[in-house]
Design a protein around this motif. Structure first.
Motif, PDB file in Angstrom:
ATOM      1  N   TRP A   1      51.752 -43.253  -8.145  1.00 45.14           N
ATOM      2  CA  TRP A   1      52.165 -44.579  -8.589  1.00 45.14           C
ATOM      3  C   TRP A   1      53.608 -44.910  -8.230  1.00 45.14           C
TER       4      TRP A   1
ATOM      5  N   THR B   1      51.385 -50.678 -15.524  1.00 41.91           N
ATOM      6  CA  THR B   1      51.670 -51.641 -14.458  1.00 41.91           C
ATOM      7  C   THR B   1      52.053 -52.999 -15.035  1.00 41.91           C
TER       8      THR B   1
ATOM      9  N   ILE C   1      55.622 -52.718 -16.570  1.00 43.94           N
ATOM     10  CA  ILE C   1      56.681 -52.686 -15.563  1.00 43.94           C
ATOM     11  C   ILE C   1      56.851 -54.054 -14.917  1.00 43.94           C
TER      12      ILE C   1
ATOM     13  N   TYR D   1      55.338 -48.654  -7.980  1.00 45.33           N
ATOM     14  CA  TYR D   1      56.377 -49.128  -8.889  1.00 45.33           C
ATOM     15  C   TYR D   1      57.767 -49.160  -8.260  1.00 45.33           C
TER      16      TYR D   1
END
Length: 419
Positions: A86, A68, A71, A90
């Motif tokens: 996820w 996380t 990203i 994302y």
């Protein structure tokens, strides 16, 4: 003619050059066997396609936080193993990760069926290719049912009717099924999904699809199972220590004769069985008037490509090699479960690298019908909303209507994060 050939050659060279001699990074989580297999696969796939891939691997703990952070800062690897839920974090609008549909001239998407492609898609963008697909199936102990003079059930009514027979013929400590904690919550979900024909959370609208009355009815079904001696009451399960099924001697001996489990747990739950106990993955129970079989199916994990990667074509070559091509498939084996890719499944089955019973169970999962699952169904906040309130109902501390109200409130709060 000469000019045409030259132009075509230059175009082909440009396309090939974009996917040659790239330096890539790939990140994933797992244990030692997965780490070793993946590094070996990256070596053979890199050598085949002319790329160098730097491996970045961790255990499960902390991987979500690390990925996380990467990203958010635009420093993620070119290729990533991503936990299926996820994707909604994302890439909620489909633009946070590369759309693999645009790389379909490199990745052979025909190895995945439409439902699997949909599972990896956000707002129509294919943000992750399912590595393996798993789903919940009913598992019954044929030996115990035969001992009670019964066939394994095909319907909920038959399961409910089996409870009193087990008690009368086998004794108070024999039960035709088990459901507590998350298992009980997911039994409630499949029962309600079959009856309404709707997923609890609509993946298209990010909203609860069931009415309070529909959810109340599904909650109440838990009590039907308890009242008919189908399952051990939740308080009794807790008093015994909430023993995991595969560690429970009553499962091993056949005193608990049914469960609702992931198809990928076959060896985990059959390994402890005592001699003479035979269990089968039976598919899904049905009910009169149901609108869907209601399979609870999901991608266990996906491979994604970074939207920020300057080498998407090269990354796509490696992804295709890992999931579809002989060298990568052989190296990875079944370290991420039974492959979702048809090409990989057929190759590993022919090589006896996976067992026929695993393929048969997964076929039941893949071929069953049901509405798509919202990724939030896998999030701890949503699971807690279902499980905790069902537990309060099971203990008699709240009624079914209150449980449904509280579930709705908590799930709606959780959904605010993805709207």
């Amino acid at each position: 003619m000469k000019k045409t050939v030259l132009t075509a050659a230059l175009a082909a060279s440009t396309i090939a050059g974009a996917a040659q001699a790239a330096e890539l990074r790939m990140s994933w989580w797992g244990g030692n066997s997965r780490h070793e297999a993946t590094q070996a696969a990256l070596e053979v796939c890199g050598a085949k396609h002319g790329h160098v891939i730097k491996p970045e691997f961790t255990g499960w703990s902390g991987h979500y936080e690390k990925l996380t952070t990467q990203i958010a800062g635009g420093t993620e690897a070119d290729i990533m193993q991503v936990n299926w839920p996820w994707l909604s974090i994302y890439s909620a609008d489909g633009t946070g990760l590369a759309d693999l549909n645009t790389l379909s001239d490199i990745i052979d998407l025909s190895s995945w069926d439409a439902d699997q492609i949909e599972a990896g898609s956000m707002v129509g963008k294919l943000n992750g290719l399912p590595i393996s697909t798993t789903g919940r199936l009913f598992v019954f102990n044929k030996s115990t049912y035969a001992k009670a003079g019964l066939e394994v059930p095909n319907t909920w009514d038959e399961l409910v009717a089996a409870g009193p027979v087990f008690r009368e013929k086998l004794g108070e400590d024999y039960y035709p099924f088990e459901a507590a904690k998350l298992d009980a919550a997911l039994v409630m979900v499949i029962y309600g999904t079959q009856k309404t024909g709707k997923a609890l959370i609509d993946p298209e609208t990010n909203e609860l699809a069931w009415t309070k009355e529909e959810l109340t009815d599904a909650v109440s079904f838990y009590k039907t199972l308890v009242d008919n001696h189908v399952i051990i009451p939740w308080p009794d399960v807790a008093a015994a220590g909430n023993i995991k099924l595969h560690e429970n001697p009553n499962w091993a001996s056949g005193k608990i004769a049914g469960t609702y489990q992931w198809d990928s747990t076959y060896f985990k739950i059959t390994g402890p069985l005592e001699e003479g106990q035979e269990v089968v993955y039976h598919g899904l129970l049905s009910q009169d008037g149901q609108k869907t079989p209601g399979i609870y199916r999901k991608a266990s994990m996906v491979f994604s490509i970074s939207e920020n990667s300057p080498n998407k074509e090269a990354a796509a070559q490696i992804v295709n090699c890992l999931l579809n091509e002989e060298e990568g498939v052989a190296a990875l084996g079944s370290t991420r479960g039974v492959p979702a890719s048809k090409a990989a499944r057929e190759q590993l089955l022919a090589a006896d690298a996976i067992k026929a019973v695993q393929i048969e169970a997964q076929a039941k999962v893949i071929n069953a019908e049901g509405p798509a699952i919202h990724p939030m169904m896998e999030f701890p906040t949503v699971r807690s909303a279902l499980e905790d309130n069902l537990e309060l109902f099971a203990y008699g501390e709240i009624d079914a209507e209150t449980a449904a109200d509280d579930m709705i409130y908590a799930i709606n709060e959780a959904l605010e994060d993805v709207k």
